[in-house]
Design an enzyme around this catalytic site. Structure first.
Site, PDB file in Angstrom:
ATOM      1  N   HIS A  37     -56.288 -58.585 -24.656  1.00  0.00           N
ATOM      2  CA  HIS A  37     -57.442 -59.484 -24.520  1.00  0.00           C
ATOM      3  C   HIS A  37     -58.558 -58.676 -23.861  1.00  0.00           C
ATOM      4  CE1 HIS A  37     -56.200 -59.642 -20.353  1.00  0.00           C
ATOM      5  NE2 HIS A  37     -55.023 -60.137 -20.690  1.00  0.00           N
ATOM      6  N   HIS A  40     -57.759 -56.250 -20.927  1.00  0.00           N
ATOM      7  CA  HIS A  40     -57.222 -54.925 -21.290  1.00  0.00           C
ATOM      8  C   HIS A  40     -58.327 -54.016 -21.839  1.00  0.00           C
ATOM      9  CE1 HIS A  40     -53.561 -57.588 -22.034  1.00  0.00           C
ATOM     10  NE2 HIS A  40     -53.090 -56.720 -21.173  1.00  0.00           N
ATOM     11  N   GLN A  64     -38.988 -55.167 -15.792  1.00  0.00           N
ATOM     12  CA  GLN A  64     -39.815 -55.895 -14.825  1.00  0.00           C
ATOM     13  C   GLN A  64     -39.734 -57.411 -15.024  1.00  0.00           C
ATOM     14  OE1 GLN A  64     -43.451 -53.810 -16.274  1.00  0.00           O
ATOM     15  NE2 GLN A  64     -44.474 -55.761 -15.916  1.00  0.00           N
ATOM     16  N   GLN A 154     -57.582 -55.722 -11.433  1.00  0.00           N
ATOM     17  CA  GLN A 154     -57.474 -56.409 -10.146  1.00  0.00           C
ATOM     18  C   GLN A 154     -56.711 -57.735 -10.279  1.00  0.00           C
ATOM     19  OE1 GLN A 154     -60.938 -56.818  -7.574  1.00  0.00           O
ATOM     20  NE2 GLN A 154     -60.012 -58.657  -6.678  1.00  0.00           N
ATOM     21  N   VAL A 182     -61.401 -59.761 -15.632  1.00  0.00           N
ATOM     22  CA  VAL A 182     -62.238 -60.363 -16.682  1.00  0.00           C
ATOM     23  C   VAL A 182     -61.793 -61.818 -16.850  1.00  0.00           C
ATOM     24  CG1 VAL A 182     -62.897 -60.266 -19.117  1.00  0.00           C
ATOM     25  CG2 VAL A 182     -62.552 -58.148 -17.823  1.00  0.00           C
ATOM     26  N   SER A 191     -55.320 -63.641 -19.464  1.00  0.00           N
ATOM     27  CA  SER A 191     -53.929 -63.220 -19.339  1.00  0.00           C
ATOM     28  C   SER A 191     -53.245 -63.447 -20.676  1.00  0.00           C
ATOM     29  CB  SER A 191     -53.230 -64.054 -18.260  1.00  0.00           C
ATOM     30  OG  SER A 191     -51.824 -63.947 -18.405  1.00  0.00           O
ATOM     31  N   SER A 192     -52.327 -62.551 -21.009  1.00  0.00           N
ATOM     32  CA  SER A 192     -51.566 -62.740 -22.244  1.00  0.00           C
ATOM     33  C   SER A 192     -50.811 -64.065 -22.176  1.00  0.00           C
ATOM     34  CB  SER A 192     -50.581 -61.589 -22.437  1.00  0.00           C
ATOM     35  OG  SER A 192     -51.274 -60.356 -22.346  1.00  0.00           O
TER      36      SER A 192
END
Ligand code: AMP
Length: 293
Positions: A37, A40, A64, A154, A182, A191-192
């Site tokens: 998005h 990135h 993770q 961030q 962003v 966010s994905s």
């Protein structure tokens, strides 16, 4: 536009980068898990400002993700990601398989202590194992690409802080650059995982950023007062945070006031099936980012 190279193995990545390095060109690495998005893409754009060659890694890192997290359902669309990465100016996309990254018998991990026990690393949240997965894969990516600069957002502030510590402690020869979050027009951090939100949830999700804005506006009321106003905004949107905390941005110890060191105010909350995070840094001065340290 220079054409994009898609690389699957560590050996091929090293041979592709070798001529650039020999020519004295600077290499920038942008680690991602794909489902790209504008957040990135802003990292790729930031990398282009200083690096001659931008490598974006695209790897949904299984280590993770915890038990019961969204590893299997994490959005994946490699073709779309390659097109977006190329348009944004990446020269190489490194998209290895899990076997390439974690060969049979893999048994070495990188752990940053202390910083990973709180916020997203707390046992009541994702747990320190999440960051062990992140630091291990980032350490490996740094060894694979040997970039001059590596870029993080961030939005994942704790991740940036943990990686900066790892890079310092283990003497990686790279500079960690943190790029501002962003946001969508209503303030929701891109966010994905926003793809998991339905219409009503998508509207409620904007309360995370409004809560952080309330905390920032009410910084004059001290830490408890500021967090109280943030909590009220979340409650209005029927959001029960997984955590809402104020911690010093350098060591992630609980913040006692906004008058001394920069304070990270961070939220994690589940909205529908999406687990969302967001944060703001409240500096004794004015700016609200982690870009300078
Ligand atoms: P991910 O693919 O979610 O692992 O994220 C890859 C990188 O993009 C990480 O450094 C994230 O912090 C960064 N990132 C994700 N969302 C944003 C955003 N909204 N703004 C800026 N950077 C972001």
């Amino acid at each position: 536009m220079t054409s994009l190279q898609v690389i699957r193995t560590v050996a091929d990545l090293r041979s592709a980068l070798e001529p650039h390095r020999r020519a004295g060109q600077l290499i920038g690495l942008v680690p991602t898990m794909g489902a790209l998005h504008a957040g990135h893409l802003s990292l790729i754009e930031a990398a282009r400002e200083r690096a001659d060659v931008v490598v974006m890694s695209l790897f949904v890192n299984p280590t993770q993700f915890g038990e019961g997290e969204d590893l299997d359902s994490y959005p994946r669309d490699e073709q779309r990601d390659l097109e977006l990465a190329a348009e944004a100016g990446a020269r190489i996309v490194f998209a290895p398989t899990a076997n390439e990254v974690y060969p049979q018998g893999f048994s070495t991990h990188v752990e940053v202590e202390g910083l990973t026990d709180v916020l997203c690393g707390a046992p009541t949240s994702r747990g320190a194992g999440h960051f062990r997965g992140v630091t291990t894969v980032v350490a490996k990516l740094l060894n694979m690409a040997s970039p001059d600069f590596v870029y993080f957002g961030q939005k994942d502030a704790q991740q940036s802080i943990v990686i900066r510590r790892m890079v310092r402690d283990l003497d990686f020869a790279t500079e960690v650059v943190v790029v501002p979050t962003v946001r969508e027009a209503d303030g929701l951090a891109m966010s994905s995982r926003n793809a998991y939100l339905d219409g009503a949830e998508r509207e409620r999700a904007a309360a995370l950023n409004r809560a952080l804005a309330a905390a920032s506006e009410n910084r004059g009321d001290g830490v408890e007062g500021a967090l109280g106003s943030a909590r009220a905004v979340l409650a209005d949107a029927q959001i029960e945070p997984e955590y809402l905390e104020a911690r010093y941005a350098d060591d992630l110890e609980p913040a006692e006031s906004f008058n001394g060191r920069p304070v990270l105010v961070a939220i994690a909350a589940r909205v529908g099936r999406a687990r969302l995070i967001d944060n703001v840094v409240i500096n004794p001065g004015d700016s609200a980012d982690l870009s300078s340290e």
